[in-house]
Write an enzyme that holds these catalytic residues in place. Structure first.
Site: not given
Ligand SMILES: Nc1ncnc2c1ncn2[C@@H]1O[C@H](COP(=O)(O)OP(=O)(O)O)[C@@H](O)[C@H]1O
Ligand SMILES: NC(=O)OP(=O)(O)O
Length: 311
Positions: A11-12, A127, A273
């Protein structure tokens, strides 16, 4: 060594509004082009949670307030999010390549991902998509539109939709042909448009596939060497956010499985992930997965940082 790398953007890398996305992708393109400039074959995937939620809500609102605007089915909203994000990403990468004197073709493939119509996810929406809301706003949306709203890690309430597992990628032959011909391909955007097979038909279903699982799937299909998941943290941690937090540089399969069991990775953020990274690394000997931040992608592939999951 030159690798075939599938990069999943979090997302970032994208932001929330068209203006923000347009600006952010210029920065996103830099580490991606660093990898291409280093000679790697790069295939890109990305999320779409905020974007597909925004598109769907906008289309629903328009169809209610304006008799001339038709209802837009959810899978079509997913397709729109792929086009919208792919358009910005492909232009930013193209521009960054040209600025460095590299004339490499870049294109987005509208990609459908096959799911099982009996996937249990269809009866258990998990989701998060769209914006964050207060409890009152969430209750109102739930009553008015029938949305499932859940509290998301202390950050507010969000709509949740089903997130089935990816089984296959419908456009895999096209993606492979483009990659084999040195095109930079953006594919399985937003996890792909979820479809089920009905005879010769592919029928869209209202869901959002997790982009980390879809990225692992296309990485397996393309016989990639690396899956790189780029997110907001440079490394994965155990005891994340606690006093005894420990950042990890390398994880083998047994350690990863143990830490999953112990609940170190938050469902809906780090857990998918880790599961996707582990699944890809385990799928064939020599395959590796790396989780790191967008800014550190180049150092990550050079072995300087990030969390590497390998045998
Ligand atoms: N064990 C962990 N180690 C590192 N980050 C974690 C952990 N558990 C949760 N996180 C959080 O998960 C976030 C990534 O997930 P998310 O923001 O949903 O990902 P993206 O949008 O990049 O796909 C990290 O920025 C962190 O805040
Ligand atoms: N499709 C999907 O996984 O979107 P986000 O990473 O924004 O949750």
């Amino acid at each position: 060594m030159k690798d075939k790398i599938v990069v999943a953007l979090g997302g970032n890398a994208l932001g929330k509004t068209p203006k923000e996305q347009h600006e952010l992708v210029k920065g996103t393109a830099v580490p991606i082009v660093d990898l291409i400039a280093a000679g790697h074959e790069v295939v890109l995937a990305h999320g779409n949670g905020p974007q597909v939620g925004m598109i769907n809500l906008a289309m629903e609102t328009a169809s209610v307030s304006d008799a001339g605007t038709p209802e837009m089915p959810f899978p079509e909203c997913g397709a729109m999010s792929q086009g919208y994000i792919g358009y910005h990403l492909q232009n930013a990468i193209r521009e960054e390549l040209l600025n460095r004197g590299m004339d490499v073709p870049v294109a987005t493939v509208v990609t459908q991902v096959i799911v099982d119509k009996n996937d249990p996810a269809f009866t258990n929406p998990t989701k998060p998509i769209g914006s964050f809301y207060s409890k009152e706003e969430a209750d109102e949306l739930s009553a008015k539109k029938g949305y499932n709203m859940v509290e998301d890690a202390g950050r507010g309430y969000r709509r949740v939709v089903p997130s089935p597992r990816p089984i296959d990628v419908a456009e895999k032959a096209t993606v492979k042909a483009l990659v084999d011909n040195n095109h930079v391909v953006i594919t399985v955007g937003g996890g792909g448009i979820p479809v089920v097979k009905e005879g010769n038909k592919l029928v869209g279903v209202p869901a959002v596939i997790d982009k980390d699982f879809a990225s692992a799937k296309i990485a397996e299909i393309l016989d990639a060497d690396y899956l790189i998941i780029l997110t907001a943290v440079e490394k994965v941690a155990i005891n994340f956010g606690k006093e005894n937090e420990k950042w990890l540089s390398k994880l083998d399969f047994a350690e990863t499985e143990q830490y999953i069991k112990e609940g170190h990775f938050a469902p809906g953020s780090m857990l998918p992930k880790i599961e996707a990274a582990l699944g890809f690394a385990k799928s064939k000997s020599g395959r590796k997965s790396l989780i790191t931040s967008l800014e550190k992608a180049k150092e990550g592939i050079e072995g300087i940082t990030g969390t590497l999951i390998t045998q």
